[in-house]
Scaffold this active site. Structure first.
Site, mmCIF file in Angstrom:
data_model
loop_
_atom_site.group_PDB
_atom_site.id
_atom_site.type_symbol
_atom_site.label_atom_id
_atom_site.label_comp_id
_atom_site.label_asym_id
_atom_site.label_seq_id
_atom_site.Cartn_x
_atom_site.Cartn_y
_atom_site.Cartn_z
ATOM 1 N N ARG A 112 -9.539 3.430 -0.155
ATOM 2 C CA ARG A 112 -8.473 3.769 -1.101
ATOM 3 C C ARG A 112 -8.232 2.587 -2.030
ATOM 4 O O ARG A 112 -8.721 1.477 -1.805
ATOM 5 C CB ARG A 112 -7.171 4.119 -0.356
ATOM 6 C CG ARG A 112 -6.653 2.986 0.503
ATOM 7 C CD ARG A 112 -5.171 3.067 0.795
ATOM 8 N NE ARG A 112 -4.790 2.087 1.807
ATOM 9 C CZ ARG A 112 -4.621 0.787 1.590
ATOM 10 N NH1 ARG A 112 -4.857 0.276 0.384
ATOM 11 N NH2 ARG A 112 -4.261 -0.023 2.568
ATOM 12 N N GLY A 113 -7.415 2.815 -3.067
ATOM 13 C CA GLY A 113 -6.966 1.715 -3.896
ATOM 14 C C GLY A 113 -5.884 0.937 -3.165
ATOM 15 O O GLY A 113 -5.396 1.345 -2.114
ATOM 16 N N ASP B 127 -3.972 -2.858 -1.732
ATOM 17 C CA ASP B 127 -4.290 -4.031 -0.922
ATOM 18 C C ASP B 127 -4.097 -3.696 0.556
ATOM 19 O O ASP B 127 -4.483 -2.624 1.011
ATOM 20 C CB ASP B 127 -3.406 -5.208 -1.370
ATOM 21 C CG ASP B 127 -4.052 -6.554 -1.096
ATOM 22 O OD1 ASP B 127 -4.186 -6.901 0.086
ATOM 23 O OD2 ASP B 127 -4.418 -7.258 -2.058
ATOM 24 N N TYR C 199 0.282 -1.666 6.554
ATOM 25 C CA TYR C 199 0.391 -1.457 8.003
ATOM 26 C C TYR C 199 0.745 -0.012 8.292
ATOM 27 O O TYR C 199 1.547 0.598 7.574
ATOM 28 C CB TYR C 199 1.473 -2.387 8.570
ATOM 29 C CG TYR C 199 1.980 -1.954 9.933
ATOM 30 C CD1 TYR C 199 1.223 -2.178 11.084
ATOM 31 C CD2 TYR C 199 3.204 -1.299 10.067
ATOM 32 C CE1 TYR C 199 1.676 -1.759 12.333
ATOM 33 C CE2 TYR C 199 3.664 -0.882 11.303
ATOM 34 C CZ TYR C 199 2.901 -1.110 12.427
ATOM 35 O OH TYR C 199 3.335 -0.681 13.657
ATOM 36 N N HIS C 200 0.142 0.547 9.340
ATOM 37 C CA HIS C 200 0.551 1.854 9.876
ATOM 38 C C HIS C 200 0.841 1.693 11.355
ATOM 39 O O HIS C 200 0.144 0.932 12.047
ATOM 40 C CB HIS C 200 -0.554 2.892 9.713
ATOM 41 C CG HIS C 200 -0.969 3.135 8.297
ATOM 42 N ND1 HIS C 200 -0.087 3.541 7.332
ATOM 43 C CD2 HIS C 200 -2.172 3.012 7.690
ATOM 44 C CE1 HIS C 200 -0.735 3.666 6.176
ATOM 45 N NE2 HIS C 200 -1.999 3.340 6.369
ATOM 46 N N ILE D 273 2.060 3.588 -1.096
ATOM 47 C CA ILE D 273 1.194 4.677 -1.567
ATOM 48 C C ILE D 273 -0.158 4.105 -1.970
ATOM 49 O O ILE D 273 -0.236 3.096 -2.674
ATOM 50 C CB ILE D 273 1.839 5.433 -2.748
ATOM 51 C CG1 ILE D 273 3.088 6.187 -2.272
ATOM 52 C CG2 ILE D 273 0.838 6.407 -3.397
ATOM 53 C CD1 ILE D 273 3.842 6.917 -3.364
ATOM 54 N N CYS E 138 0.782 -5.178 0.785
ATOM 55 C CA CYS E 138 0.312 -4.779 -0.549
ATOM 56 C C CYS E 138 0.138 -5.979 -1.471
ATOM 57 O O CYS E 138 0.225 -5.854 -2.688
ATOM 58 C CB CYS E 138 1.254 -3.744 -1.176
ATOM 59 S SG CYS E 138 1.470 -2.292 -0.137
#
Length: 223
Positions: free
Chosen positions: A80-81, A83, A86-87, A153, A183
């Site tokens: 993805r785009g 930087d 965290y999840h 996002i 990010c």
């Protein structure tokens, strides 16, 4: 226009990424071949994981592999785009795999729509959220020294078909953000609905509200 919401509950990032990619590629094939397909929006949570986007910088991850193991987390490079982000448990992740052409949306408008859905959900809990110039995602106290991010996002788009999506902090353990520059930012904080409201929020309730807002916003675009 058929939009299917799927709840994967808790699922490893690698497994979710693999399944997302299969659905994404299948939708592109169907679109290019004029075949029927479904637009899917997936909700899930992940075990502790850090993901680094294509434009991400390795030094935004502040831990080495041994330290990551100690906090039961992994680091994955993805397509993805954006930087690093965290999840983890208590964070609502939403992966729309949809054909933007059906909704007459460009990529920028689509990201704006995802942000708007989260802004509206925050408002439904009495939390005022907004956008930060030159940065995707949803933020609180924009323009003040207390700026903090509640939703990240990052999307991938090919042939106007999307994958990846948003990560909305609900009951997230915010300590995990202290191990990265989220990010790429080193001067901004992160927050969650739980942090803002001072109580745990039912994930099922937030899922329903986010589903309703995404539905409303996409319905308004469908032609």
């Amino acid at each position: 226009m058929k939009l299917t919401f799927i709840d994967w509950k808790l699922r490893s990032y690698s497994e979710a990424w693999e399944q997302q990619t299969e659905m994404f590629n299948a939708l592109i094939r169907a679109k290019l071949n004029g075949e029927t397909y479904k637009n899917n929006i997936i909700f899930c949570e992940h075990p502790h994981v850090y993901t680094l986007g294509k434009s991400g910088k390795e030094n935004n991850m502040l831990l080495n592999e041994e330290q990551l193991n100690a906090i039961h987390a992994t680091l994955i490079h993805i397509d993805r785009g954006g930087d690093i982000t965290y999840h983890g448990p208590g964070q609502l992740v939403c992966y729309p795999i949809i054909n933007l052409d059906e909704y007459k949306l460009g990529l920028k408008e689509y990201v704006h729509l995802l942000e708007e859905a989260v802004i509206r959900v925050c408002a439904s809990y009495g939390v005022t959220a907004g956008r930060l110039d030159k940065s995707t995602g949803v933020w609180l106290d924009v323009g003040t020294p207390r700026e903090r991010k509640i939703c990240a996002i990052g999307v991938r788009c090919s042939h106007y078909v999307t994958m990846h999506g948003l990560a909305f902090n609900i009951n997230t353990d915010l300590r995990y953000f202290s191990y990265i520059h989220p990010c790429g930012f080193i001067d901004k904080g992160v927050t969650s609905l739980q942090q803002e409201l001072g109580k745990e929020i039912a994930m099922s309730e937030v899922k329903l509200r986010l589903q309703q807002e995404i539905n409303r916003l996409l319905d308004g675009k469908a032609g």
